[in-house]
Design a protein around this motif. Sequence first.
Motif, mmCIF file in Angstrom:
data_model
loop_
_atom_site.group_PDB
_atom_site.id
_atom_site.type_symbol
_atom_site.label_atom_id
_atom_site.label_comp_id
_atom_site.label_asym_id
_atom_site.label_seq_id
_atom_site.Cartn_x
_atom_site.Cartn_y
_atom_site.Cartn_z
ATOM 1 N N ALA A 282 0.853 -1.190 0.000
ATOM 2 C CA ALA A 282 0.000 0.000 0.000
ATOM 3 C C ALA A 282 0.885 1.234 0.000
ATOM 4 N N TRP A 283 0.281 2.374 -0.332
ATOM 5 C CA TRP A 283 1.020 3.639 -0.325
ATOM 6 C C TRP A 283 1.264 4.114 1.103
ATOM 7 N N SER A 284 0.469 3.641 2.043
ATOM 8 C CA SER A 284 0.680 4.006 3.436
ATOM 9 C C SER A 284 1.617 3.004 4.104
ATOM 10 N N ARG A 285 2.051 3.311 5.315
ATOM 11 C CA ARG A 285 2.953 2.446 6.064
ATOM 12 C C ARG A 285 2.194 1.203 6.534
ATOM 13 N N VAL A 286 2.776 0.015 6.307
ATOM 14 C CA VAL A 286 2.170 -1.263 6.700
ATOM 15 C C VAL A 286 3.167 -2.009 7.577
ATOM 16 N N ASN A 287 2.747 -2.357 8.784
ATOM 17 C CA ASN A 287 3.620 -3.113 9.686
ATOM 18 C C ASN A 287 3.554 -4.612 9.441
ATOM 19 N N HIS A 288 2.375 -5.095 9.047
ATOM 20 C CA HIS A 288 2.206 -6.520 8.734
ATOM 21 C C HIS A 288 1.147 -6.647 7.637
ATOM 22 N N PRO A 289 1.310 -7.587 6.701
ATOM 23 C CA PRO A 289 0.339 -7.718 5.602
ATOM 24 C C PRO A 289 -1.093 -7.944 6.068
ATOM 25 N N ARG A 319 1.306 -0.188 -6.908
ATOM 26 C CA ARG A 319 1.574 0.340 -8.256
ATOM 27 C C ARG A 319 0.359 0.197 -9.161
ATOM 28 N N ALA A 320 -0.526 -0.746 -8.838
ATOM 29 C CA ALA A 320 -1.740 -0.913 -9.638
ATOM 30 C C ALA A 320 -2.800 0.128 -9.283
ATOM 31 N N GLU A 321 -2.586 0.887 -8.211
ATOM 32 C CA GLU A 321 -3.510 1.929 -7.788
ATOM 33 C C GLU A 321 -2.939 3.307 -8.127
ATOM 34 N N VAL A 322 -3.790 4.333 -8.044
ATOM 35 C CA VAL A 322 -3.359 5.710 -8.313
ATOM 36 C C VAL A 322 -2.580 6.221 -7.115
ATOM 37 N N ASP A 323 -1.419 6.828 -7.357
ATOM 38 C CA ASP A 323 -0.607 7.395 -6.289
ATOM 39 C C ASP A 323 -1.340 8.601 -5.702
ATOM 40 N N PRO A 324 -1.732 8.563 -4.427
ATOM 41 C CA PRO A 324 -2.494 9.685 -3.851
ATOM 42 C C PRO A 324 -1.711 10.984 -3.809
ATOM 43 N N ILE A 390 2.580 21.739 1.886
ATOM 44 C CA ILE A 390 2.434 20.533 1.070
ATOM 45 C C ILE A 390 3.509 20.554 -0.012
ATOM 46 N N ASP A 391 4.306 19.498 -0.081
ATOM 47 C CA ASP A 391 5.325 19.351 -1.125
ATOM 48 C C ASP A 391 5.081 17.999 -1.803
ATOM 49 N N ALA A 392 4.257 18.006 -2.873
ATOM 50 C CA ALA A 392 3.862 16.757 -3.532
ATOM 51 C C ALA A 392 5.041 16.080 -4.223
ATOM 52 N N GLU A 393 5.957 16.855 -4.785
ATOM 53 C CA GLU A 393 7.088 16.270 -5.505
ATOM 54 C C GLU A 393 7.993 15.489 -4.563
ATOM 55 N N ARG A 394 8.261 16.028 -3.387
ATOM 56 C CA ARG A 394 9.116 15.355 -2.405
ATOM 57 C C ARG A 394 8.320 14.471 -1.460
#
Length: 508
Positions: A282-289, A319-324, A390-394
């Motif tokens: 996922a695009w967010s932090r994941v500690n365990h699947p 990668r199959a999802e849209v980058d938020p 907000i710095d979307a590029e970084r």
Amino acid sequence: MQAQQHDDLSTMPAANLKSGRVQTMYEGNDPEVQNNNTPEETSEINEMEVLLRESATPITIKRGDVVEGVIVRIDQDEILVDIGLKSEGVLSTKELPANGYGSFNELHIDDKILVYIMQPETPDGHALLSLKRAHAERQWRIADQQYRDNELLQARVIDYNKGGLIVDVAGIRGFVPISQILNLKREEVAAGGESQETAAKLASMRDKELQLKIIEINRTRNRLILSERLAVQEWRQRRREELLDELKPGEVRRGVVSNLANFGAFVDLGGADGLVHISQLAWSRVNHPSEVLHVGQEVEVQVLSVDKEKKKIALSIKRAEVDPWTTVEQRYTPGQLVTGTITKIAPFGAFARIEDGIEGLIHLSELTPGMDPKAALHEGMQLQLRILRIDAERRRLGLSLRQADEVDAKEVPSEPSVDSGGKGVAGDMMSLEETPAHQEAGTNQAENSTPRRSEGRGERRERSERPSENPLLSNLPPGGQGETTAMAEAFRRADRQRTKEDTEAPEE
């Protein structure tokens, strides 16, 4: 007369057919005949020779033989089939199946069919044939060929017993031992069909289509043993080889989560498993699947790489999802208040997630003054935060808890407090000044009520004689009407005390 007969040798047959020129012609070696025959005539002679040889070899059939014949006549009661005998064989239409292969409507003149010899010759001189038994024999031959070629086949479960499943293999009864059934656990296999739980599972598989492989065949004993486990293993191995050739990096496929591990998740792509690393879940932090997936869940994945030598497939769900982050500036603006969930505590502050894939940093300087993040905050805690930048590029987002708290304090008015001596507290007056209804009046009061050193005693005395002009008290109801609130009374006492002090102050 007798001499004339002997003199005319050309009209008499040779005594020895295999001598002289007759022998040469019989063997086909006469040069004159070869020179005079055309290619078409030579071909016809060869075909006739083959037919003569075949006719000289008698066809022998016996009960139980399965031979191929050609339909020459179709009647309502019987069908005549040419099987190479001097007379046609008879096939009764009563034994034909109602539909499908071998049914009456599916048979036509000149069709080639396989028939079973029930009786080589009847009193009428015809052979008695059976299509039903020939079909079973035909299927046994097909099954034997499938066994030799290691082919996989589909069969329907028609019954079960305590030892396993009974399946229909194109008209042949086959058996799948309980140890060769895929969905049974080891303890269920050990308990056998006598266990109620195992028997219930076997019963639930009735009418189900299974993929099977023949592991034993014996035609004389009508024995056909099959395995579902070996069939699925072999199919997956074949499918894996196909997928390794088909898959291309960047391609998006659908799959089913087959297993979870600490380092990621395995996704079945339809015969082959690929690995989705924990960083690609996922695009967010994941500690365990297990936080975002479960076994059996259908997901879309993007192929990252394919290693044909090691037979490994790397996949990505995010990668199959849209980058938020590509659209974050369309949804949020600096200064906006949002609800964030603490995801991590760091020495320099804390990280908070405002939506899946979007996390920001609350720096120590933007926490509540004096707050210890390790003691006051914990993962999963929800806070009201203000977006600073907000710095979307970084992929950076600045958040503030301090500024959100300050605004909340200003928006919520606090009740004034009065000390035991009846004096108004300065904090109470500030709270009243900041209320929207008295904001302008409070400003004037602050300007007019502050004594200046340049004021004379007369000016202070004149101001004390006009207490009713205090803008903070001008809109309050008079005490004699019985409607004075505790707040109004407190301010009156404070005003009278201040007037008394000004009156009694000595002249400079």
